[in-house]
Design a protein around this motif. Structure first.
Motif, PDB file in Angstrom:
ATOM      1  N   UNK A 185       4.915 -77.767  44.708  1.00  0.00           N
ATOM      2  CA  UNK A 185       4.334 -76.287  45.178  1.00  0.00           C
ATOM      3  C   UNK A 185       5.382 -75.641  46.055  1.00  0.00           C
ATOM      4  N   UNK A 186       5.685 -76.476  46.905  1.00  0.00           N
ATOM      5  CA  UNK A 186       6.800 -76.218  48.038  1.00  0.00           C
ATOM      6  C   UNK A 186       8.202 -75.766  47.402  1.00  0.00           C
ATOM      7  N   UNK A 187       8.637 -76.872  46.431  1.00  0.00           N
ATOM      8  CA  UNK A 187       9.965 -76.697  45.896  1.00  0.00           C
ATOM      9  C   UNK A 187       9.723 -75.399  44.751  1.00  0.00           C
ATOM     10  N   UNK A 188       8.717 -74.975  44.397  1.00  0.00           N
ATOM     11  CA  UNK A 188       8.699 -73.735  43.660  1.00  0.00           C
ATOM     12  C   UNK A 188       9.249 -72.449  44.319  1.00  0.00           C
ATOM     13  N   UNK A 189       8.869 -72.475  45.565  1.00  0.00           N
ATOM     14  CA  UNK A 189       9.339 -71.342  46.328  1.00  0.00           C
ATOM     15  C   UNK A 189      10.826 -71.412  46.554  1.00  0.00           C
ATOM     16  N   UNK A 191      12.622 -70.653  43.169  1.00  0.00           N
ATOM     17  CA  UNK A 191      12.563 -69.208  42.572  1.00  0.00           C
ATOM     18  C   UNK A 191      13.789 -68.387  43.468  1.00  0.00           C
ATOM     19  N   UNK A 192      14.107 -68.597  44.667  1.00  0.00           N
ATOM     20  CA  UNK A 192      15.200 -67.866  45.413  1.00  0.00           C
ATOM     21  C   UNK A 192      16.455 -68.532  44.980  1.00  0.00           C
ATOM     22  N   UNK A 193      16.426 -69.274  44.121  1.00  0.00           N
ATOM     23  CA  UNK A 193      17.769 -69.895  43.835  1.00  0.00           C
ATOM     24  C   UNK A 193      18.358 -71.185  44.526  1.00  0.00           C
ATOM     25  N   UNK A 194      17.557 -71.679  45.248  1.00  0.00           N
ATOM     26  CA  UNK A 194      17.897 -72.662  46.153  1.00  0.00           C
ATOM     27  C   UNK A 194      17.502 -73.978  45.807  1.00  0.00           C
ATOM     28  N   UNK A 195      17.397 -75.106  46.271  1.00  0.00           N
ATOM     29  CA  UNK A 195      17.189 -76.437  46.101  1.00  0.00           C
ATOM     30  C   UNK A 195      16.998 -77.296  47.254  1.00  0.00           C
ATOM     31  N   UNK A 196      16.095 -78.286  47.276  1.00  0.00           N
ATOM     32  CA  UNK A 196      15.927 -79.209  48.276  1.00  0.00           C
ATOM     33  C   UNK A 196      15.749 -80.687  47.788  1.00  0.00           C
ATOM     34  N   UNK A 197      16.765 -81.424  48.236  1.00  0.00           N
ATOM     35  CA  UNK A 197      16.587 -82.786  47.685  1.00  0.00           C
ATOM     36  C   UNK A 197      16.139 -83.757  49.042  1.00  0.00           C
ATOM     37  N   UNK A 198      15.845 -83.179  50.028  1.00  0.00           N
ATOM     38  CA  UNK A 198      15.343 -83.824  51.195  1.00  0.00           C
ATOM     39  C   UNK A 198      13.934 -84.116  51.356  1.00  0.00           C
ATOM     40  N   UNK A 199      13.173 -83.466  50.237  1.00  0.00           N
ATOM     41  CA  UNK A 199      11.677 -83.839  50.672  1.00  0.00           C
ATOM     42  C   UNK A 199      11.039 -85.321  50.408  1.00  0.00           C
ATOM     43  N   UNK A 200      11.568 -86.102  49.815  1.00  0.00           N
ATOM     44  CA  UNK A 200      11.252 -87.510  49.778  1.00  0.00           C
ATOM     45  C   UNK A 200      11.470 -87.969  51.073  1.00  0.00           C
ATOM     46  N   UNK A 256      25.473 -70.525  57.901  1.00  0.00           N
ATOM     47  CA  UNK A 256      26.739 -70.736  57.592  1.00  0.00           C
ATOM     48  C   UNK A 256      27.056 -70.523  56.123  1.00  0.00           C
ATOM     49  N   UNK A 257      26.144 -69.994  55.367  1.00  0.00           N
ATOM     50  CA  UNK A 257      26.320 -69.860  53.749  1.00  0.00           C
ATOM     51  C   UNK A 257      26.719 -71.151  53.125  1.00  0.00           C
ATOM     52  N   UNK A 258      26.187 -72.158  53.619  1.00  0.00           N
ATOM     53  CA  UNK A 258      26.285 -73.570  52.848  1.00  0.00           C
ATOM     54  C   UNK A 258      25.380 -73.606  51.698  1.00  0.00           C
ATOM     55  N   UNK A 259      25.850 -74.144  50.437  1.00  0.00           N
ATOM     56  CA  UNK A 259      24.871 -74.468  49.456  1.00  0.00           C
ATOM     57  C   UNK A 259      23.552 -75.236  49.815  1.00  0.00           C
ATOM     58  N   UNK A 260      22.503 -74.872  49.277  1.00  0.00           N
ATOM     59  CA  UNK A 260      21.218 -75.542  49.880  1.00  0.00           C
ATOM     60  C   UNK A 260      21.349 -77.020  49.420  1.00  0.00           C
ATOM     61  N   UNK A 295      15.823 -55.075  53.248  1.00  0.00           N
ATOM     62  CA  UNK A 295      15.095 -56.178  53.325  1.00  0.00           C
ATOM     63  C   UNK A 295      16.063 -57.389  53.882  1.00  0.00           C
ATOM     64  N   UNK A 296      15.466 -58.148  54.711  1.00  0.00           N
ATOM     65  CA  UNK A 296      16.530 -59.327  55.352  1.00  0.00           C
ATOM     66  C   UNK A 296      16.068 -60.397  54.549  1.00  0.00           C
ATOM     67  N   UNK A 297      17.105 -60.734  53.669  1.00  0.00           N
ATOM     68  CA  UNK A 297      16.802 -61.730  52.495  1.00  0.00           C
ATOM     69  C   UNK A 297      16.864 -63.138  53.238  1.00  0.00           C
ATOM     70  N   UNK A 298      17.654 -63.111  54.356  1.00  0.00           N
ATOM     71  CA  UNK A 298      18.071 -64.359  54.968  1.00  0.00           C
ATOM     72  C   UNK A 298      16.663 -65.239  55.437  1.00  0.00           C
ATOM     73  N   UNK A 299      15.714 -64.173  55.951  1.00  0.00           N
ATOM     74  CA  UNK A 299      14.788 -64.456  56.402  1.00  0.00           C
ATOM     75  C   UNK A 299      13.667 -65.040  55.550  1.00  0.00           C
ATOM     76  N   UNK A 300      13.495 -64.407  54.521  1.00  0.00           N
ATOM     77  CA  UNK A 300      12.855 -64.937  53.284  1.00  0.00           C
ATOM     78  C   UNK A 300      13.390 -66.173  52.838  1.00  0.00           C
ATOM     79  N   UNK A 301      14.608 -66.497  52.648  1.00  0.00           N
ATOM     80  CA  UNK A 301      15.201 -67.539  52.173  1.00  0.00           C
ATOM     81  C   UNK A 301      14.915 -68.834  53.154  1.00  0.00           C
ATOM     82  N   UNK A 302      14.911 -68.604  54.193  1.00  0.00           N
ATOM     83  CA  UNK A 302      14.500 -69.646  55.441  1.00  0.00           C
ATOM     84  C   UNK A 302      13.249 -70.080  55.489  1.00  0.00           C
TER      85      UNK A 302
END
Length: 335
Positions: A67-71, A74-83, A133-137, A221-228
């Motif tokens: 559920x969290x990773x879907x968000x 959807x913005x084009x990011x990835x999260x490898x740290x959830x585990x 710092x515009x580092x890939x997620x 719109x402040x896209x950075x706020x949404x992406x954070x």
């Protein structure tokens, strides 16, 4: 004689997006039903009430994380740290639960709050560093994977925590209407996530950023706020998943969650989401988690080895990505 007013013309891009989403959910649903039918015939013990309860229990954690990773996806990011973050959240919460100077009710409440706070804090760091710092997620969360795992091991001196209050552990094995109580929580998270994505301005911005971030930014719109924010949401889901793990197994281990991020990402992708962002749904994510759970359970009942199950699951993910590519092309023509 007056002529009738012209009929409004629907935005073709919106129609195409809705068509792709519907096709993705339908395709995953059909594949899920086909798997159920196959395993019902191939494994005599598959189509039983007890086994379906087991499947619901097994997919609970993956659904929560997905559920969290879907968000995020959807913005084009990835999260490898959830585990790893789940392990850190669990051990910190476990430390609260094992304190003898707190009543059971206070300890459980504080443990839940602490677990969620740790998860959200890690998500905030992931999102902030990536955007500031515009580092890939991918790189940022890979770093957080190691930071959180190391922190969990250091916090507990690599020891597993256990002996939690009985009331807390009892809830982890309780059922409601014949369904594990923890699975109901996962379904509630899916429902809330679906409402946020489909009925709020924030949800529309999430889809829009994944489709065309520059256009959203130019519209004011402040896209950075949404992406954070999406990383913080993912962290919240991780915190809930950590408490769920503890309640179910009555332990908090600093090594738990290894590989969980890959299963959660797989559930989102199999559910029809695009790793490039802008396409996906909570319903599809739930179906993807169910499909993975049914596949793993069915193969286990058929006596397939662990190594072979990993190979088959990996193949299913690859097929899902290829099918998604051609499904996009077909939906674009229809749209």
């Amino acid at each position: 004689m007056t002529s009738a007013p012209p009929r409004p013309v629907e935005d073709r891009s919106t129609v195409g997006s809705l068509t792709r989403q519907a096709m993705g959910e339908a395709g995953t649903g059909v594949a899920l039903l086909a798997l159920v039918a196959v395993f019902t015939l191939a494994a005599p013990k598959f189509a039983t009430t007890g086994n379906f309860t087991n499947i619901a229990t097994e997919i609970t954690l993956n659904t929560m994380l997905a559920v969290g990773l879907t968000f995020v996806i959807l913005v084009g990011g990835i999260d490898l740290s959830v585990g790893s973050v789940m392990a850190l959240s669990a051990v910190v919460a476990g430390d609260v639960l094992t304190r003898k100077d707190l009543s059971v009710g206070v300890a459980v409440t504080l443990a839940v709050l602490v677990s969620v706070a740790v998860g959200m804090a890690c998500g905030l760091v992931n999102g902030f560093v990536s955007e500031r710092w515009r580092v890939p997620s991918f790189i940022v969360t890979l770093g957080m994977l190691n930071i959180a795992r190391g922190a969990a091991l250091d916090y507990t001196d690599a020891k597993t925590q256990y002996d939690f209050p009985q009331g807390f552990s009892r809830f982890g094995t309780s059922t409601l209407l014949g369904v594990p109580a923890l699975f109901w929580i996962a379904l509630a998270m899916v429902a809330v996530g679906h409402l946020v994505l489909t009925r709020t301005v924030f949800g529309r911005l999430v889809f829009a950023i994944g489709s065309n971030e520059e256009a959203v930014r130019l519209s004011g719109h402040r896209t950075s706020v949404v992406k954070v924010a999406v990383f913080v949401i993912a962290g919240f889901c991780v915190g809930i998943a950590a408490i769920t793990y503890m309640a179910r197994l009555n332990i908090a281990s600093p090594i738990l969650g290894g590989g969980y991020e890959l299963s959660a990402i797989a559930a989102v992708v199999i559910g029809g989401a695009s790793l490039s962002g802008g396409k996906g749904s909570m319903i599809g994510t739930l179906l993807g988690a169910c499909l993975l759970g049914v596949l793993t359970n069915g193969l286990l009942l058929m006596g397939v080895s662990d190594f072979q199950r990993q190979m088959i699951t990996g193949g299913v993910i690859m097929v899902a990505v290829v099918v998604d590519h051609y499904r996009d092309r077909l939906a674009a023509r229809l749209g």
